[in-house]
Every structure is written in structure tokens, then in C-alpha cells.
Design an enzyme around this catalytic site. Structure first.
Site, mmCIF file in Angstrom:
data_model
loop_
_atom_site.group_PDB
_atom_site.id
_atom_site.type_symbol
_atom_site.label_atom_id
_atom_site.label_comp_id
_atom_site.label_asym_id
_atom_site.label_seq_id
_atom_site.Cartn_x
_atom_site.Cartn_y
_atom_site.Cartn_z
ATOM 1 N N SER A 45 0.835 -1.191 0.000
ATOM 2 C CA SER A 45 0.000 0.000 0.000
ATOM 3 C C SER A 45 0.880 1.257 0.000
ATOM 4 O O SER A 45 1.754 1.378 -0.851
ATOM 5 C CB SER A 45 -0.974 -0.040 1.187
ATOM 6 O OG SER A 45 -2.009 0.900 1.042
ATOM 7 N N ASP A 170 -6.135 -3.050 -2.496
ATOM 8 C CA ASP A 170 -5.061 -2.749 -1.547
ATOM 9 C C ASP A 170 -4.420 -3.999 -0.944
ATOM 10 O O ASP A 170 -5.096 -4.852 -0.371
ATOM 11 C CB ASP A 170 -5.643 -1.890 -0.423
ATOM 12 C CG ASP A 170 -4.584 -1.142 0.352
ATOM 13 O OD1 ASP A 170 -3.664 -1.792 0.875
ATOM 14 O OD2 ASP A 170 -4.677 0.091 0.434
#
Length: 293
Positions: A45, A170
Site C-alpha cells: 500500500s 489494496d
């Protein structure tokens, strides 16, 4: 010009956390300014952006990515969210700003010339598992930024990323701290940059019914969101045990003044300065652990 790394026995791991990375960008820049160059870097991320900036050895970009970029009118916000482009306009942020002459130009050649190994974790939407990309998967800037965008596509607040006939969200859905891959790659010593204060543990997500409904066509994503806290907390437990054994150094923010979706420039600037100041103070401890004194 050949780039040389001087830390070969320790994996550098950057946790995600959205705009909380404004604080840890201050840690990153202390590493670079003091020539602490790891030969293995893993991130998920926001930690994937840190990993790229670290390998490109670009202190300016490391800060601008999580501070100055919010001043760009194309960055995002609720208007773009309701248009379906995401609260953070991921296509623009990752695939356009990195190009030459744009607001966050990346020296792709320098990044690729760094001999360090790279691991970026993404979550495969339909298979429901984390996949790690490496430098071997990167042929050009488009590959790199699609991978970083994939790793950073925050559920609900950003659309999934389509890359090579697959959809990704993500990478943090698999836990968020890339300890698993570093261990799999043979590392036994870890320097981990975290985005939460010491002692933090993640709670179960709220609005579970909403999440199940929102992702009814992609139940693997819903399941990962509902169980992420378990994996995350187990990883922190393992890291703390490794730290007690002298095999890990955990860099915690002393305080975290912003949320993962903060877009106020002044607050993000303050967050960066706090992280940078803490990094300067803690540098002797870092060097002692890394044997770089």
C-alpha cells in the site's frame, strides 16, 4: 553509475497506512540522508510508494508523495469520489504524476539501477490472496506504477486497479506488513517501519453488513476486510517476539497526528516534520541495530 547497498543481512519493511505515511516519510529520508542502504525492501500500500522512493533514493519525492501532492487540484476528495474516480484519484496519482515534467517525476532508470531486491504486495480481488511483485515483473514505468497503484487501491475509497487481465485492491487486505515474504525469501533480521504507535492493535471493522453487501459480487474482498485485523495483530505479535530476540527493530511513530485519509497540507507537513525529527533522534539506535556505527 553503479549503486551500492551496505546492509545485506536485514530486510527493510514499510507498512502501509495511507496518508499516515507522511510521518514515516521522515523516517525514510533519515535512512537515505545517512546512507543506510538496504539490499532488500518490501512494502504494501503506501509502503509500496515508500519502497520505490527509497530505491530511487529520492528524498524530495518521498516527502512530496504524502505532503505536497494534496495541493494538486487533481489529487482527489469527495467530489472525485462521487464521480467514481476515488477519494484519491489513483490513476492520476500513480500513473500520471510520475512521468517526466509532472508533479512527482520518478527517475525510473535510477530506481532500476539499484541492485536491491523489491517486493510489493497486492491483493488479487478474485482469488482472494496476496501476490508479491518483484523487479523481474517491471519492464517500464507503466508496469511499476500499475503495481504500486494496485497495492494502494484502498477498498471502497478507490476503484480496483486492472492490470494484465486481473483486478487488484489494496495489498493491506492481507495484513499489511510484508514480514511473510521477507521470511520466505530467507531473511531472519528485520527493520520494520510502522505507521501506528507502539502497543496498537487493530479492532474488527465496523459496518460489517455494509461491507458484505458492497462486495457481494466479490466475497473474497469482504472476507479479507473482516479478518484482516486477526492477521495484522498476529504479525505484530510475531514482530514483538522477534524484537525481544534481537532479530527485529520496530520503528514506531511516537504519535500519529493524521488519519489514513488526511488531505490537509498543513497537518501533513506537521506530520512529516514530526517523523523527520524523531528519525534524527533515533538514528543512533537504528545504526546500533544495523551494525553501522
Amino acid at each position: 553509475m553503479t549503486m551500492i547497498n551496505n546492509i545485506n543481512d536485514t530486510a527493510l519493511i514499510f507498512e502501509g497506512g495511507g496518508m499516515r505515511a507522511s510521518y514515516t516519510a521522515g523516517f525514510l529520508n533519515n535512512l537515505l540522508e545517512n546512507e543506510l542502504y538496504f539490499n532488500y525492501v518490501a512494502g504494501i500500500s503506501a509502503g509500496s510508494s515508500h519502497s520505490v522512493n527509497y530505491l530511487a533514493r529520492d528524498t524530495r519525492r518521498a516527502k512530496r508523495s504524502f505532503v505536497d501532492l494534496v495541493l494538486d487540484p487533481e489529487f482527489g476528495g469527495w467530489k472525485s469520489f462521487f464521480k467514481g474516480e476515488g477519494f484519491f484519484r489513483s490513476q492520476y496519482i500513480y500513473e500520471e504524476t510520475s512521468l517526466p515534467g509532472e508533479s512527482l517525476p520518478l527517475d525510473f532508470k535510477k530506481f532500476m539501477n539499484n541492485p536491491a531486491q523489491l517486493r510489493i504486495g497486492v491483493f488479487h480481488r478474485d482469488r482472494g490472496e496476496v501476490i508479491y511483485y518483484t523487479k523481474d515483473d517491471i519492464q517500464d514505468m507503466q508496469d511499476l506504477m500499475k503495481i504500486v497503484r494496485s497495492s494502494s487501491s484502498m477498498p471502497i475509497f478507490m476503484p480496483p486497479t486492472y492490470y494484465k487481465e486481473n483486478y487488484y485492491v489494496d495489498g493491506g487486505l492481507g495484513g499489511g506488513i510484508a514480514l511473510d515474504i521477507a521470511k520466505k525469501d530467507g531473511y531472519e533480521k528485520f527493520f520494520v517501519v510502522l505507521t501506528r504507535e507502539k502497543g496498537y492493535r487493530k479492532s474488527p471493522v465496523k459496518f460489517q453488513r455494509f461491507i458484505k453487501t458492497y462486495y457481494r459480487k466479490h466475497p473474497q474482498v469482504a472476507e479479507a476486510m473482516l479478518t484482516r485485523h486477526i492477521i495484522y495483530n498476529q504479525t505484530l505479535d510475531e514482530l514483538e517476539a522477534l524484537e525481544k530476540d534481537g532479530k527485529a527493530f520496530l520503528v514506531y511513530p511516537e504519535t500519529m497526528p493524521v488519519s489514513n485519509r488526511e488531505i490537509d497540507f498543513d497537518k501533513l507537513s506537521h506530520s512529516y516534520e514530526l517523523g523527520y525529527a524523531q528519525g534524527r533522534r533515533d538514528l543512533p539506535q537504528w545504526k546500533a541495530f544495523l551494525g553501522m556505527q
